[in-house]
Design a protein around this motif. Structure first.
Motif, PDB file in Angstrom:
ATOM      1  N   PHE A   1       6.768  -7.728  15.765  1.00  0.00           N
ATOM      2  CA  PHE A   1       6.740  -6.988  14.511  1.00  0.00           C
ATOM      3  C   PHE A   1       7.928  -6.161  14.462  1.00  0.00           C
ATOM      4  O   PHE A   1       7.677  -5.170  15.203  1.00  0.00           O
ATOM      5  CB  PHE A   1       5.385  -6.715  14.291  1.00  0.00           C
ATOM      6  N   THR A   2       8.832  -6.419  13.671  1.00  0.00           N
ATOM      7  CA  THR A   2       9.965  -5.427  13.379  1.00  0.00           C
ATOM      8  C   THR A   2       9.708  -4.578  12.112  1.00  0.00           C
ATOM      9  O   THR A   2      10.421  -3.623  11.910  1.00  0.00           O
ATOM     10  CB  THR A   2      11.360  -6.138  13.523  1.00  0.00           C
ATOM     11  N   ALA A   3       8.757  -4.932  11.150  1.00  0.00           N
ATOM     12  CA  ALA A   3       8.345  -4.603   9.923  1.00  0.00           C
ATOM     13  C   ALA A   3       7.245  -4.587   9.480  1.00  0.00           C
ATOM     14  O   ALA A   3       6.515  -5.306   9.700  1.00  0.00           O
ATOM     15  CB  ALA A   3       9.656  -5.144   8.942  1.00  0.00           C
ATOM     16  N   THR A   4       6.636  -3.672   8.711  1.00  0.00           N
ATOM     17  CA  THR A   4       5.477  -3.906   7.911  1.00  0.00           C
ATOM     18  C   THR A   4       5.764  -3.858   6.525  1.00  0.00           C
ATOM     19  O   THR A   4       6.793  -3.099   5.961  1.00  0.00           O
ATOM     20  CB  THR A   4       4.491  -2.634   8.197  1.00  0.00           C
ATOM     21  N   GLN A   5       4.758  -4.167   5.743  1.00  0.00           N
ATOM     22  CA  GLN A   5       4.835  -4.116   4.215  1.00  0.00           C
ATOM     23  C   GLN A   5       3.468  -3.911   3.731  1.00  0.00           C
ATOM     24  O   GLN A   5       2.423  -4.518   4.458  1.00  0.00           O
ATOM     25  CB  GLN A   5       5.519  -5.123   3.560  1.00  0.00           C
ATOM     26  N   ARG A   6       3.281  -3.479   2.575  1.00  0.00           N
ATOM     27  CA  ARG A   6       1.988  -3.300   1.792  1.00  0.00           C
ATOM     28  C   ARG A   6       2.238  -3.688   0.285  1.00  0.00           C
ATOM     29  O   ARG A   6       3.134  -3.145  -0.191  1.00  0.00           O
ATOM     30  CB  ARG A   6       1.089  -2.133   1.954  1.00  0.00           C
ATOM     31  N   HIS A   7       1.197  -4.675  -0.232  1.00  0.00           N
ATOM     32  CA  HIS A   7       1.471  -5.003  -1.542  1.00  0.00           C
ATOM     33  C   HIS A   7      -0.178  -4.891  -2.168  1.00  0.00           C
ATOM     34  O   HIS A   7      -0.907  -5.752  -1.879  1.00  0.00           O
ATOM     35  CB  HIS A   7       2.016  -6.191  -1.787  1.00  0.00           C
ATOM     36  N   GLY A   8      -0.370  -3.722  -2.851  1.00  0.00           N
ATOM     37  CA  GLY A   8      -1.785  -3.834  -3.412  1.00  0.00           C
ATOM     38  C   GLY A   8      -2.612  -3.476  -2.052  1.00  0.00           C
ATOM     39  O   GLY A   8      -2.449  -2.774  -1.510  1.00  0.00           O
ATOM     40  N   LYS A   9      -3.736  -4.409  -2.109  1.00  0.00           N
ATOM     41  CA  LYS A   9      -4.597  -4.375  -0.854  1.00  0.00           C
ATOM     42  C   LYS A   9      -4.328  -4.993   0.278  1.00  0.00           C
ATOM     43  O   LYS A   9      -5.095  -5.296   1.243  1.00  0.00           O
ATOM     44  CB  LYS A   9      -6.052  -4.675  -1.503  1.00  0.00           C
ATOM     45  N   LEU A  10      -3.109  -5.749   0.339  1.00  0.00           N
ATOM     46  CA  LEU A  10      -2.744  -6.566   1.395  1.00  0.00           C
ATOM     47  C   LEU A  10      -1.627  -5.930   2.145  1.00  0.00           C
ATOM     48  O   LEU A  10      -0.786  -5.021   1.913  1.00  0.00           O
ATOM     49  CB  LEU A  10      -1.785  -7.976   1.013  1.00  0.00           C
ATOM     50  N   VAL A  11      -1.733  -6.177   3.725  1.00  0.00           N
ATOM     51  CA  VAL A  11      -1.173  -5.365   4.674  1.00  0.00           C
ATOM     52  C   VAL A  11      -0.274  -6.682   5.543  1.00  0.00           C
ATOM     53  O   VAL A  11      -1.015  -7.762   5.615  1.00  0.00           O
ATOM     54  CB  VAL A  11      -1.847  -4.883   5.718  1.00  0.00           C
ATOM     55  N   PHE A  12       1.090  -6.635   5.482  1.00  0.00           N
ATOM     56  CA  PHE A  12       1.846  -7.528   6.152  1.00  0.00           C
ATOM     57  C   PHE A  12       2.771  -6.894   7.441  1.00  0.00           C
ATOM     58  O   PHE A  12       3.118  -6.015   7.266  1.00  0.00           O
ATOM     59  CB  PHE A  12       2.977  -7.876   5.041  1.00  0.00           C
ATOM     60  N   ALA A  13       2.703  -7.670   8.324  1.00  0.00           N
ATOM     61  CA  ALA A  13       3.617  -7.443   9.482  1.00  0.00           C
ATOM     62  C   ALA A  13       4.303  -8.534  10.081  1.00  0.00           C
ATOM     63  O   ALA A  13       3.856  -9.517   9.980  1.00  0.00           O
ATOM     64  CB  ALA A  13       2.766  -6.817  10.683  1.00  0.00           C
TER      65      ALA A  13
END
Length: 260
Positions: free
Chosen positions: A51-63
Motif C-alpha cells: 500500500f503506497t496510498a490511501t483514499q477516502r470517498h464518503g464512507k469508503l476507505v481505500f488502500a
C-alpha cells in the motif's frame, strides 16, 4: 454508525502505520459467514504488493498503489481498520487480516458483519460501479444545491442518499439540520437557495470539525447535537427538548422548538 469522519480516521490509521510494507498474505478471520470478504484468488492478488496510498470517498476507505490492486472497505455499522503487531492478540471480531513482512498486521474488525471488504483494481472503478455521488467534503456549493434542491422527498433523505452525495449518514444529517434550524421532515425541493447554501456551509464546517477531532466526539463543542443525542434532553441551542421521529426510514433526532 461510521460516517465520513470515522472513515477518515480509519484511513489515517492505515496511512500512519501500514504504508510501504510488502504484503506477505491476507487471511480470513473468525466467523466470516454472512459477510462479504475476498475469496482465495482475490486474497492472493494482494501478496507481494504494497500500500503506497490511501483514499477516502464518503464512507469508503481505500488502500493500494497506482498499479493496483486496492482494498475497498465499507465499515458498516461497527467496522474498524486496526493495525497491530505479531505477538499481540488480534482485535476481537476480526474478520480479515493483512500480514505484512515483519510484524505489522492490519485487521478488519466488524462485529455486526454489516460492512464489507473487496479487492478492486482502483478506487474510481469501484465508485463508478456503486454509483456513489461526490464526496461531501469535495463537492462545491452549486453541485450540493442542485442535488439536494431537486429532491422531492425529505431533506434528511436527500442528505442520506449516497448516490447524491457520499459520506453523510444519520448522525451528521441530523447535526446539519439541527445547526441551521430546518426540520428533518422538510421537503428538500421547497428550500430556497439561501437555505441550501446555509446547509452546505454547515455541512462543511461540521464534518471538517469532526474530521479534525478524528471522530472523537468528546472533543467537539458542547452545543453539538451529537453531545446530547437522547430523546427528552434539553436542546443546548434554545432550551427546547430533543425529540425523535421516523424520517426516510431512519430515526431522526431534532428540536421542534427551533427546527421548522
Amino acid at each position: 454508525m461510521p460516517e465520513l469522519p470515522e472513515a477518515e480516521a480509519n484511513r489515517l490509521r492505515i496511512e500512519r502505520s501500514c504504508l510501504h510494507r510488502t504484503i506477505e498474505a491476507a487471511d480470513l478471520g473468525d466467523d466470516t459467514s454472512y459477510i462479504e470478504l475476498p475469496g482465495d484468488n482475490e486474497r492472493k492478488r494482494l501478496a507481494g504488493h504494497q500500500f503506497t496510498a490511501t483514499q477516502r470517498h464518503g464512507k469508503l476507505v481505500f488502500a493500494g498503489s497506482a498499479s493496483g490492486p486496492w482494498i475497498a472497505v465499507h465499515l458498516g455499522m461497527s467496522g474498524k481498520l486496526l493495525p497491530f503487531d505479531a505477538g499481540e492478540e488480534p482485535p476481537d471480531h476480526t474478520k480479515f487480516v493483512i500480514r505484512f513482512e515483519g510484524k505489522r498486521r492490519l485487521a478488519f474488525r466488524c462485529p455486526r458483519k454489516l460492512g464489507w471488504l473487496r479487492v478492486v483494481d482502483n478506487p474510481q472503478a469501484e465508485l463508478d460501479r456503486l454509483g456513489f455521488g461526490p464526496d461531501a467534503l469535495a463537492m462545491n456549493c452549486d453541485g450540493f444545491c442542485a442535488v439536494v434542491g431537486s429532491t422531492n422527498g425529505t431533506v434528511k433523505g436527500a442528505l442520506l442518499d449516497q448516490h447524491k452525495l457520499a459520506g453523510v449518514g444519520n448522525l451528521w444529517s441530523d447535526e446539519i439540520l439541527y445547526r441551521i434550524g430546518i426540520a428533518p421532515q422538510h421537503k428538500a425541493s421547497a428550500l430556497g437557495r439561501a437555505q441550501l447554501e446555509q446547509m452546505f456551509d454547515a455541512m462543511r464546517t461540521l464534518l471538517s470539525a469532526a474530521v479534525s477531532a478524528e471522530a472523537d466526539y468528546s472533543k467537539l463543542p458542547d452545543d453539538y447535537l451529537v453531545r446530547h443525542r437522547e430523546k427528552g434532553t434539553s436542546c443546548p441551542l434554545c432550551g427546547g427538548k430533543i425529540r425523535t421521529a421516523k424520517v426516510s426510514g431512519r430515526t431522526a433526532y431534532f428540536c421542534a422548538d427551533h427546527q421548522s
